[in-house]
Design a protein around this motif. Structure first.
Motif, mmCIF file in Angstrom:
data_model
loop_
_atom_site.group_PDB
_atom_site.id
_atom_site.type_symbol
_atom_site.label_atom_id
_atom_site.label_comp_id
_atom_site.label_asym_id
_atom_site.label_seq_id
_atom_site.Cartn_x
_atom_site.Cartn_y
_atom_site.Cartn_z
ATOM 1 N N TYR A 1 -16.126 2.236 2.315
ATOM 2 C CA TYR A 1 -15.520 3.421 2.940
ATOM 3 C C TYR A 1 -14.188 3.749 2.269
ATOM 4 O O TYR A 1 -13.849 4.901 2.062
ATOM 5 C CB TYR A 1 -15.243 3.161 4.423
ATOM 6 N N LYS A 2 -13.454 2.675 1.967
ATOM 7 C CA LYS A 2 -12.138 2.876 1.372
ATOM 8 C C LYS A 2 -12.256 3.502 -0.012
ATOM 9 O O LYS A 2 -11.376 4.238 -0.449
ATOM 10 C CB LYS A 2 -11.443 1.512 1.280
ATOM 11 N N MET B 1 -14.922 5.410 -1.156
ATOM 12 C CA MET B 1 -15.727 6.645 -1.238
ATOM 13 C C MET B 1 -14.890 7.883 -1.552
ATOM 14 O O MET B 1 -15.289 8.675 -2.419
ATOM 15 C CB MET B 1 -16.506 6.839 0.071
ATOM 16 N N PRO B 2 -13.740 8.113 -0.914
ATOM 17 C CA PRO B 2 -12.947 9.299 -1.275
ATOM 18 C C PRO B 2 -12.519 9.291 -2.733
ATOM 19 O O PRO B 2 -12.457 10.348 -3.370
ATOM 20 C CB PRO B 2 -11.733 9.214 -0.344
ATOM 21 N N TYR C 1 -20.120 -3.383 7.761
ATOM 22 C CA TYR C 1 -19.295 -2.464 8.546
ATOM 23 C C TYR C 1 -18.479 -1.544 7.662
ATOM 24 O O TYR C 1 -17.838 -0.639 8.149
ATOM 25 C CB TYR C 1 -18.355 -3.263 9.452
ATOM 26 N N HIS C 2 -18.486 -1.779 6.359
ATOM 27 C CA HIS C 2 -17.557 -1.090 5.475
ATOM 28 C C HIS C 2 -18.234 -0.437 4.283
ATOM 29 O O HIS C 2 -17.552 0.036 3.391
ATOM 30 C CB HIS C 2 -16.530 -2.092 4.963
ATOM 31 N N VAL D 1 -20.762 2.286 2.354
ATOM 32 C CA VAL D 1 -21.419 3.591 2.430
ATOM 33 C C VAL D 1 -22.913 3.398 2.207
ATOM 34 O O VAL D 1 -23.323 2.761 1.245
ATOM 35 C CB VAL D 1 -20.824 4.540 1.379
ATOM 36 N N LYS D 2 -23.726 3.947 3.104
ATOM 37 C CA LYS D 2 -25.168 3.705 3.053
ATOM 38 C C LYS D 2 -25.847 4.712 2.127
ATOM 39 O O LYS D 2 -26.668 5.523 2.537
ATOM 40 C CB LYS D 2 -25.760 3.778 4.464
#
Lengths: 165, 209
Positions: B112-113, B115-116, B149-150, B152-153
């Motif tokens: 998640y961290k 992905m941006p 939990y962290h 990206v799927k």
């Protein structure tokens, strides 16, 4: 020096703050220490000429939720793994903490390596290390909610628009 | 197999005419070029539809972005190095900046961290740009799909993916195969025709900008 010998040394100096030998759980041996005495014990382990633990291998943490025994389920452990290059021996120190108020003195002033290790334990398990110079999350984003390696952690549905399914 | 294979062109002119019938197929041009070369004729002048020439140029010099996130990146490095040698396919020039890159090989677990940042890098690449999802994590979350939990799927939720490479991590051969698949995909593009023959606003991903 074996861990049993080290335990006897610590018991002699710190008395009741040091747990029984052998430890109740099976597996690799460890020495239980009360949270109040933790920092003093750590300093003694580092500075005592017979022990000379000059190397911090790891600070890890354990969530005992779901393990057998009612009292064990409600605690976290902060575990300190030390090694001595000077004496070629090792020791494992475990401190039990209540799950809802997990606070412990930092040993980052004794071994600088503990800085990032304690930040990781804080990030993943939510153990607050008091006196730590810079206790921020180390892996997860700063605005993350919760501590994901706790066994009662619930995954959020999404994080900033990134869905979790 | 189309009709022309039943009656293979003999002369250079016939070969050129056959090649013009389908500007997306470069193999006919190469046959033509090889023929006139073997006949000792000059190859200093080529007659090629612009689409085919652009596709040939794009497919033959794909510059990937130097961009590795996890263990897949080790395999990607192996593909770039001498044993597998991605340069054989014209794709060995890994660029350190997205502004010079055509291809983003997303090699590894995207958190998640991260992905941006991945999205920003993609947006910084100039058109035409292509994305390869390398490994199980980028394709669909991989081993982290259920309890991660962290992670990206699947990055195709955020950026368009041209080629998926399964594996954990994929073998270098799989990545080379994916590159060849991407080259085939580029060869089917019709950048000029799409640019000028379509009504306004009808642009398509991968077309000339």
């Amino acid at each position: 020096m074996t861990m049993e010998t080290i335990h006897a040394l610590l018991r002699e100096r710190f008395g009741e703050a040091i747990g029984e030998w052998p430890p109740p759980e099976t597996g690799d041996p460890w020495i239980g220490v009360k949270a109040e005495a933790y920092h003093d014990v750590a300093r003694f382990l580092r500075d005592d000429p017979a022990l000379k633990f000059d190397y911090l291998r790891l600070v890890s943490a354990v969530d005992w939720m779901g393990s057998s025994g009612a009292e064990s389920a409600e605690r976290l452990s902060s575990v300190l793994h030390l090694y001595s290059f000077a004496r070629d021996h090792e020791v494992t120190i475990a401190v039990d903490l209540p799950r809802d108020a997990a606070r412990l003195a930092s040993v980052a002033d004794l071994w600088p390596a503990a800085n990032w290790h304690e930040r990781e334990a804080y990030d993943m398990m939510g153990i607050v290390y008091e006196g730590h110079p810079d206790l921020r999350r180390i892996l997860l984003p700063e605005d993350w909610e919760g501590h994901p390696l706790r066994k009662d952690y619930v995954q959020p549905e999404e994080y900033h628009g990134i869905p979790n399914v | 197999m189309d009709k022309s294979d039943n009656n293979p062109p003999q002369t250079a002119e016939q070969m050129l005419r056959a090649a013009v019938q389908d500007p997306r197929d470069l193999t006919r041009y190469l046959t033509y070029l090889n023929t006139i070369k073997s006949e000792g004729l000059s190859t200093s002048v080529m007659v090629v539809p612009l689409d085919a020439a652009i596709n040939w140029a794009r497919a033959s010099s794909i510059w990937p972005l130097t961009f590795g996130l996890a263990c897949c990146a080790i395999e990607m490095m192996a593909v770039g190095a001498s044993r597998f040698d991605l340069d054989r396919f014209g794709a060995g020039a890994f660029r350190p900046t997205p502004r010079q890159a055509d291809l983003m090989i997303v090699a590894g677990t995207v958190t998640y961290k991260m992905m941006p940042r991945v999205k920003r890098l993609y947006e910084q690449m100039p058109e035409p740009k292509f994305v390869m999802a390398m490994g199980a994590c980028t394709v669909g979350g991989g081993p982290y799909c259920k309890f991660g939990y962290h992670v990206v799927k699947g990055i195709d939720r955020f950026i368009p993916v041209d080629v998926y490479v399964p594996g954990c991590p994929p073998r270098p051969e799989a990545l080379i195969d994916a590159l060849l698949a991407l080259q085939r995909k580029i060869a089917t593009g019709r950048p000029i025709i799409e640019r000028y023959a379509k009504p306004a606003g009808g642009g398509k991903d991968g077309g000339a900008q």
